[in-house]
Design a protein around this motif. Structure first.
Motif, short mmCIF file in Angstrom:
data_model
loop_
_atom_site.label_atom_id
_atom_site.label_comp_id
_atom_site.label_asym_id
_atom_site.label_seq_id
_atom_site.Cartn_x
_atom_site.Cartn_y
_atom_site.Cartn_z
N THR A 216 0.83 -1.20 0.00
CA THR A 216 0.00 0.00 0.00
C THR A 216 0.87 1.25 0.00
O THR A 216 1.82 1.36 0.77
CB THR A 216 -0.91 0.02 1.25
N LYS A 217 0.53 2.21 -0.88
CA LYS A 217 1.24 3.50 -0.89
C LYS A 217 0.67 4.34 0.24
O LYS A 217 -0.45 4.85 0.16
CB LYS A 217 1.05 4.20 -2.23
N ASP B 208 -1.25 10.17 -5.36
CA ASP B 208 -1.17 8.74 -5.67
C ASP B 208 -1.19 7.87 -4.43
O ASP B 208 -0.92 6.66 -4.50
CB ASP B 208 0.09 8.44 -6.50
N ALA B 209 -1.52 8.46 -3.28
CA ALA B 209 -1.56 7.69 -2.03
C ALA B 209 -2.81 6.84 -1.95
O ALA B 209 -3.88 7.23 -2.43
CB ALA B 209 -1.49 8.63 -0.83
N SER C 292 5.21 4.49 3.59
CA SER C 292 6.26 4.42 2.57
C SER C 292 6.87 5.77 2.27
O SER C 292 7.93 5.85 1.64
CB SER C 292 5.68 3.80 1.29
N GLU C 293 6.22 6.85 2.70
CA GLU C 293 6.74 8.20 2.46
C GLU C 293 6.32 9.09 3.63
O GLU C 293 5.22 8.95 4.15
CB GLU C 293 6.20 8.76 1.14
#
Length: 208
Positions: free
Chosen positions: A2-3, A23-24, A148-149
């Protein structure tokens, strides 16, 4: 995988915010973090007839060590009417104002005392109206990092968006004047462009 993006909660976030999370699949928020002055937690910018104006939610007392979830709105000030009048003055003649304004007006009328809760409700509506299928969750302090970010602390009023790598303005129809004002509140885009807003956000994502 998963983003998932760790991000700050803003009051009616600007377009850079939505370009950054476009894009999350999931947004992770941190209510236990400390309040930072000069942030977007209690302010947003809209386009008025002669200028870009700032709407600020007044908050109570001195706040040097308070967590975001404990920031209380100063409802002794007539800020709700000020914001409602400001939004109506700015966008009352916008093409999609009559369709979208009632969603926000209903939340304003709840007279929330907690700014975190108000911002959460408003962002939930904004994501729904944009058609961005992203989930929102609060980070559990007892868990390991699962994103992830991490862009917390990056989207701040103190530096222009052009110095960051998220938002490349895609012009769209705005009321008042000929010059395009980029990176305003998401309200500006929604009221002016309606269902086309999602496509404009996606086009405004800065190419890496």
């Amino acid at each position: 995988m998963t983003k998932s993006i760790a991000v700050d909660l803003h009051y009616f976030p600007n377009l850079e915010f939505f370009a950054a999370i476009a894009d999350a699949e999931e947004l992770v928020f941190f209510p236990e973090e400390r309040y930072q002055r000069q942030s977007f937690f209690n302010r947003t910018e809209i386009r008025l007839a002669n200028k870009v104006g700032t709407l600020t939610v007044p908050i109570q007392g001195r706040r040097p060590r308070l967590s975001l979830e404990n920031i209380r709105i100063d409802n002794s000030q007539n800020w709700v009417n000020v914001h409602l009048r400001g939004i109506q003055s700015a966008y009352g003649k916008a093409p999609f104002y009559e369709y979208y304004f009632p969603y926000f007006e209903k939340v304003f009328q709840q007279n929330y005392e907690n700014l975190w809760v108000l911002n959460w409700e408003m962002l939930t509506i904004c994501l729904k109206l944009l058609g961005l299928p992203v989930k929102m969750r609060v980070h559990d302090k007892g868990q390991d990092p699962t994103w992830s970010e991490d862009i917390r602390g990056e989207l701040m009023p103190s530096a222009p968006f052009s110095e960051r790598d998220y938002y490349d303005p895609e012009p769209y129809f705005q009321l008042f004047g000929l010059d395009f004002d980029p990176n305003l509140s998401i309200l500006d885009l929604l009221f002016c462009e309606g269902p086309a807003s999602k496509g404009i956000v996606l086009k405004s994502v800065k190419k890496q």
